[in-house]
Design an enzyme around this catalytic site. Structure first.
Site, mmCIF file in Angstrom:
data_model
loop_
_atom_site.group_PDB
_atom_site.id
_atom_site.type_symbol
_atom_site.label_atom_id
_atom_site.label_comp_id
_atom_site.label_asym_id
_atom_site.label_seq_id
_atom_site.Cartn_x
_atom_site.Cartn_y
_atom_site.Cartn_z
ATOM 1 N N ASP A 131 41.153 29.819 25.628
ATOM 2 C CA ASP A 131 41.708 28.543 25.195
ATOM 3 C C ASP A 131 40.988 28.072 23.942
ATOM 4 O O ASP A 131 39.756 28.099 23.878
ATOM 5 C CB ASP A 131 41.556 27.508 26.316
ATOM 6 C CG ASP A 131 42.383 26.268 26.084
ATOM 7 O OD1 ASP A 131 42.199 25.624 25.029
ATOM 8 O OD2 ASP A 131 43.205 25.926 26.951
ATOM 9 N N ASP B 199 41.853 34.130 30.412
ATOM 10 C CA ASP B 199 42.401 32.961 29.738
ATOM 11 C C ASP B 199 41.452 32.581 28.604
ATOM 12 O O ASP B 199 40.267 32.338 28.837
ATOM 13 C CB ASP B 199 42.529 31.807 30.740
ATOM 14 C CG ASP B 199 43.086 30.530 30.116
ATOM 15 O OD1 ASP B 199 43.539 30.587 28.952
ATOM 16 O OD2 ASP B 199 43.066 29.489 30.794
ATOM 17 N N GLU C 222 52.488 34.931 45.686
ATOM 18 C CA GLU C 222 52.613 33.479 45.603
ATOM 19 C C GLU C 222 53.097 33.045 44.224
ATOM 20 O O GLU C 222 52.573 33.485 43.197
ATOM 21 C CB GLU C 222 51.285 32.779 45.873
ATOM 22 C CG GLU C 222 51.425 31.252 45.749
ATOM 23 C CD GLU C 222 50.123 30.482 45.755
ATOM 24 O OE1 GLU C 222 50.183 29.233 45.640
ATOM 25 O OE2 GLU C 222 49.054 31.104 45.854
#
Length: 423
Positions: A122, A120, A55
């Site tokens: 951040d 991830d 996807e």
């Protein structure tokens, strides 16, 4: 003049904008299509389900979010990327069928079966301890927290889990992503991903919580903890004490003392520092450690006192992982080499040997890439040189890092398996 040439011949005002025209020019002339396809097809000689059942989601420049995109081969992907010119590309899971057919399939038939294990980190998750910047802003001082994070997680994933194929990517603004591309990692189910993320995530609690690292006595001597502390120790004084000055003001040192499990010591240090508030954080830290160690050496002292220095080092400098990104197969993550919509910077790979030297402020912007590519094309036309999809010098080093990583991946000749490995 062709449509492609016209798209690249943009004046300075146009190249400074992130628009469908400038993005289309980038995807046509600067995006590294060949290694990108090889990466997601895992070096197979022909398209496999690793790519065809993958996807992709595109966010268009006017804010439309298009999910469940899939492509039969590299050429189709490239055509659609140029046609839609998305402001953002997200990569999702590999499914049991091509995602573009999802709506026509029976419930339960269409499900995710594989995806890279991703992380991830951040900078906004460090806002409770950052004193130089807040929110989306970063500077060289706080970027070093990302340097520490990459060192700690890279070694843990390699040494504790045996993964070998890790790609680190600058998010384009204020953080980094890690793509673990080993086949064993790609086949992990949600429970296994949750276990890995839980193992790695030791800083827990929001800004209102004083002590965010609480390790059991048994886990305190775990090799991962000891190795992480060893890495952090190399950077702590420069990055946290000098760079962030976490003890410089009463407001700041109160946050640190709130985690100290001894009210008498908290009051003693607060009184002592209030008399000389301008004393540097390095000196205050040394005083605090000496006082805590003396109290911890007494019989019957709390275990948390003995580990206070270590726990604070971990709390302030250990990687802060967004677990939600890591634990679900069908969670999407921003693609390498797309353009960050806020900064205009390219999301570029970071080589393992570049953790300490990588400079996010040196990463090229879309405007810089287009200006350089346009200048090159003008020279090519003047010299009657055949124009092709060549590396833009500003991006060459980043593309080289990417190509070397892709070349290191084992070739996949069988397509994606639908089996999940036991963790």
């Amino acid at each position: 003049m062709t449509r492609e040439e016209t798209a690249m011949e943009l004046d300075d005002d146009e190249t400074n904008e992130i628009s469908q025209m400038t993005l289309g020019a980038y995807y046509r002339r600067a995006f590294p299509h060949s290694p990108y396809y090889k990466w997601l097809n895992y070096n197979a000689p022909a398209p496999t389900t690793e790519f065809t059942h993958r996807e992709f989601s595109f966010t268009t420049n006017d804010g439309v979010y298009i999910r469940y995109q899939s492509f039969k081969d590299s050429s189709e992907f490239q055509r659609e990327l140029v046609r839609l010119s998305p402001s953002k590309i997200d990569i999702g899971a590999i499914f049991t069928a091509a995602p573009k057919h999802a709506k026509s399939l029976q419930p339960g038939v269409f499900r995710p079966v594989a995806k890279e294990l991703v992380f991830d980190i951040d900078m906004t998750d460090y806002d409770d301890m950052r004193t130089c910047c807040q929110g989306g802003a970063i500077c060289p001082k706080c970027w070093k927290l990302m340097t520490i994070a990459m060192h700690v997680l890279d070694r843990a994933l390699r040494e504790d889990f045996g993964f070998n194929h890790l790609m680190w990517v600058y998010s384009g603004r204020r953080g980094v992503h890690c793509w673990v591309c080993d086949e064993r990692a790609r086949r992990l189910d949600d429970d296994a991903r949750k276990a890995v993320a839980g193992y790695l995530n030791i800083v827990r609690g929001g800004a209102e919580k004083g002590k965010k690292v609480n390790l059991s006595q048994r886990y305190s001597h775990h090799p991962h903890i000891m190795r992480s502390v060893e890495i952090i120790e190399e950077y702590f004084e420069e990055v946290v004490l000098e760079g962030q000055e976490i003890l410089l003001t009463r407001e700041r040192w109160t946050k640190v003392l709130a985690a100290l499990p001894d009210e008498e010591l908290r009051k003693q240090l607060d009184t002592q520092w209030s008399k000389r508030p301008s004393k540097p954080s390095v000196e205050k830290w040394s005083e605090m450690v000496d006082i805590v160690e003396k109290r911890a050496s007494k019989r019957g002292a709390k275990f948390a006192l003995a580990t206070f220095e270590r726990d604070m080092m971990l709390q302030y400098a250990y990687p802060r992982i967004d677990e939600n990104v890591s634990v679900h197969l069908n969670h999407l993550l921003k693609s390498p080499f797309c353009i960050h919509p806020k900064t205009g910077r390219v999301c570029t790979p970071i080589a393992r040997g570049q953790f300490d030297t990588f400079d996010p402020f040196a990463v090229p912007t879309l405007a810089q890439v287009l200006k350089e590519r346009g200048n090159e094309m003008a020279v090519d036309r003047a010299q009657d040189v055949l124009q092709g999809s060549q590396k833009v010098p500003l991006m060459a080093d980043y593309v080289d890092v990417f190509e070397k990583f892709v070349a290191s991946l084992p070739a996949n000749s069988n397509g994606a398996s639908n089996q999940s490995l036991d963790f």
